[in-house]
Every structure is written in structure tokens, then in C-alpha cells.
Design an enzyme around this catalytic site. Structure first.
Site, short mmCIF file in Angstrom:
data_model
loop_
_atom_site.label_atom_id
_atom_site.label_comp_id
_atom_site.label_asym_id
_atom_site.label_seq_id
_atom_site.Cartn_x
_atom_site.Cartn_y
_atom_site.Cartn_z
CG ASP A 134 -42.88 44.39 26.96
OD1 ASP A 134 -41.87 43.72 26.59
OD2 ASP A 134 -43.25 45.42 26.36
CG HIS A 144 -46.27 45.83 19.33
ND1 HIS A 144 -46.41 45.61 17.97
CD2 HIS A 144 -45.27 45.00 19.74
CE1 HIS A 144 -45.54 44.69 17.59
NE2 HIS A 144 -44.83 44.30 18.63
CB CYS A 186 -44.74 40.93 23.54
SG CYS A 186 -43.62 41.98 24.51
CD GLN A 212 -46.77 40.68 20.90
OE1 GLN A 212 -45.78 40.73 20.18
NE2 GLN A 212 -47.25 39.52 21.35
NE ARG A 236 -40.91 46.63 15.50
CZ ARG A 236 -40.75 45.57 16.30
NH1 ARG A 236 -39.54 45.23 16.71
NH2 ARG A 236 -41.78 44.84 16.67
NE ARG A 288 -46.77 39.88 16.33
CZ ARG A 288 -45.75 40.76 16.35
NH1 ARG A 288 -44.93 40.77 17.38
NH2 ARG A 288 -45.57 41.64 15.39
N1 CP Z 1 -42.84 40.92 19.99
C1 CP Z 1 -42.18 41.56 19.00
O1 CP Z 1 -42.66 42.51 18.38
O2 CP Z 1 -40.94 41.03 18.74
P1 CP Z 1 -39.84 41.68 17.78
O3 CP Z 1 -39.42 42.99 18.40
O4 CP Z 1 -38.74 40.69 17.72
O5 CP Z 1 -40.45 41.92 16.44
N1 NVA Z 2 -42.03 47.21 24.83
C1 NVA Z 2 -41.09 46.55 23.95
C2 NVA Z 2 -41.78 45.61 23.03
C3 NVA Z 2 -40.90 44.86 22.09
C4 NVA Z 2 -41.66 43.96 21.18
C5 NVA Z 2 -40.29 47.59 23.19
O1 NVA Z 2 -40.88 48.56 22.70
O2 NVA Z 2 -39.07 47.44 23.09
#
Ligand code: CP
Ligand code: NVA
Length: 286
Positions: free
Chosen positions: A205, A121, A244, A124, A94, A272
Site C-alpha cells: 500500500d 479498512h 488496494c 478492503q 469514511r 470491492r
Molecule cells: N482502495 C480504496 O479504498 O480505494 P478508494 O480510496 O479510491 O476508495
Molecule cells: N492506506 C491508504 C489506503 C487507501 C485506500 C490510506 O489510508 O490512504
């Protein structure tokens, strides 16, 4: 060597394969295998679902933080990636900058899996597609409306996944927040009412993603007319609501909607873990 950095890297058959493997009963194909889970940003769902998925497949997850690994600072990207390949079957990351994942994948020492970057992502989107199929009985022909900041990682992967499997994706966002370089067939609108009319799924989101805090005020002002509330959901009387998570109640969605009867966010969150199993198994297949 396979990598999964973005949904657009997949063919429709790959995507179908991953979804099928998400729902298969867990064998233990990862016996004695490690999976590195590298995080530069916080996470609740992704870390927990990935750790559980690896464990369910018989493998061993190792959680790694940015300062500890020091990619590009303490050691080069190539040396860190080759080191991870000494111990692990897959490296998942990540990251703040998608180009780090591209650089790790280019080493070709082990499969690299994107657990969220600034642009994508994919994990997701896999859970989202699984959820849509469970709810609607199919993906092809389903109408998905994404409302709010459509130029974000979640919207991009969702748009790519929907397009690959024949779902219709319509966005509603303020000027400047449209999805850049959308897949062919995505319709981008300004009017949220028009976008959700007849939708099977309404998705949103956060307006301020991780790492965008300095732009928070401008983003909230720009997106304020795009809140998913009961009045907007009334224009999509048959739609389920997806998010998400994490969510900011009172910003992109009201509590009434996200905690209401048409919200399926907990089914989506649980998926997930199932879709993570699918992605992990697909990466090691063949
Ligand atoms: N939806 C998602 O990726 O959640 P987190 O950021 O908590 O991993
Ligand atoms: N768009 C959001 C998604 C989190 C899962 C971010 O990048 O913070």
C-alpha cells in the site's frame, strides 16, 4: 444490532458468511431501503463500489460530504446518527478518526459500516480475501507478505482477516512502521526478501496514507528500501501481486510489477463491489 467497524469485530463464521454472500447472485433484499454513504476523505473505489452494491441489492445510496453533514459541529453525533436512522437501513462512513464510527455505533440507531478510518479498512480486507480465495482456491494456509508501511489501516484489516481464516501473514517494514498490536500469529520482519520468500501473495500500500501529508518526506525516506520491484518479486516466483489502490508507481511499487502479468489489481478492485454486497447483506441479516 450489528456493526462492522473492524475485521476483529467478526468471528470466522461471520467472515465466511460475508464472503459467501459476496458471491451469491444479487437478490433485492434492500428494496425501498436507503444507505447513507458519508465521506470525510476522497474515494474512487469505495464510493463507486458501495453505490453499485446498494443499487444491485435494490436499495438507494445517498452520498454525504463532511461539510454538508457537520457531524459534531452543526449537530451532535447522536442527533445526526438518529436522523440518518429515520431514512436509512445502514450508515457507512469514511472518517479521519475511527472514534467517530465507534460513537455512531454506540447510538445503536442503525448498523454502522466502516468505509476506511485511520486505523482500519475492513471493506478492503473483504475484497482482498475474496480475491485470494479466487486465485488460490482457498484462504487457509495461504502465505501473504505485506511489504512497506505495515502500521496502516489496510495492513491491519488484512492481517486480522488472514488470521481469522487461517492464512499466514508476514510483514516486512522499516523500524517504526510495524503493525501495532498485531493479531497473534502475524510475523513481523525487517527484511523484505525473507518476507516474500515462498509467498502466494505479495501486497503493498502507499507509504503516505490520506491525512499523512505532513510526514510525507520522512515516510518516503524510511520506506525507500521496501519498494516492490521485479527483483523482490523474483524471490516470490509463484506470487500474485495485490494493491488496494490508489498506487504511486515508482514509490511503493514499480510500474513493471503493478502493470505486469502477476498483478491482479483490477480483479481485486472489482471485488470491492461484490464484497460490499456481502457486507451490506450481512449487516441486515437477522
Ligand atoms: N482502495 C480504496 O479504498 O480505494 P478508494 O480510496 O479510491 O476508495
Ligand atoms: N492506506 C491508504 C489506503 C487507501 C485506500 C490510506 O489510508 O490512504
Amino acid at each position: 444490532m450489528k456493526h462492522l467497524l473492524a475485521i476483529r469485530d467478526l468471528s470466522p463464521a461471520d467472515l465466511e458468511d460475508i464472503l459467501a454472500m459476496s458471491e451469491e447472485s444479487a437478490a433485492k433484499p434492500f428494496a425501498d431501503k436507503g444507505v447513507a454513504l458519508y465521506f470525510e476523505k476522497p474515494s474512487a473505489r469505495t464510493r463507486n463500489s458501495m453505490e453499485m452494491a446498494v443499487a444491485q441489492l435494490g436499495g438507494h445510496p445517498v452520498y454525504l460530504q463532511k461539510d454538508e453533514l457537520g457531524i459534531g459541529l452543526r449537530e451532535s453525533v447522536e442527533d445526526v446518527t438518529r436522523t440518518l436512522a429515520c431514512f436509512h437501513a445502514i450508515a457507512a462512513g469514511r472518517v479521519k478518526d475511527h472514534r467517530l464510527l465507534t460513537a455512531m455505533a454506540a447510538v445503536n440507531a442503525l448498523p454502522v459500516l466502516n468505509m476506511l478510518s485511520d486505523t482500519d479498512h475492513p471493506l478492503q480486507a473483504l475484497a482482498d480475501l475474496l480475491t485470494i480465495r479466487q486465485l488460490c482456491g482457498r484462504i487457509e494456509g495461504v502465505k501473504v507478505a505485506f511489504v512497506g508501511d505495515a502500521n496502516n489501516n489496510v495492513a491491519r484489516s488484512l492481517a486480522e482477516g488472514c488470521t481469522l481464516l487461517g492464512a499466514e501473514l508476514i510483514t516486512a517494514s522499516p523500524a517504526g512502521y510495524e503493525l501495532q498490536d498485531p493479531p497473534a500469529g502475524v510475523r513481523q520482519l525487517a527484511d523484505p526478501v525473507e518476507a516474500v520468500a515462498g509467498a502466494d501473495i505479495v501486497y503493498t500500500d502507499v507509504w503516505v496514507s490520506m491525512g499523512q501529508d505532513r510526514e510525507a518526506e520522512r515516510r518516503r525516506a524510511a520506506c525507500s528500501a521496501y519498494q516492490v520491484d521485479a527483483a523482490l518479486m523474483a524471490h516470490a516466483p509463484d506470487a500474485f501481486f495485490l494493491h488496494c489502490l490508489p498506487a504511486r508507481r515508482g514509490e511503493e511499487v514499480t510500474a513493471e510489477v503493478i502493470d505486469g502479468p502477476r498483478s491482479v489489481i483490477w480483479q481485486q478492485a472489482e471485488n470491492r463491489m461484490h464484497s460490499a454486497r456481502g457486507a451490506l447483506q450481512w449487516l441486515l441479516k437477522d
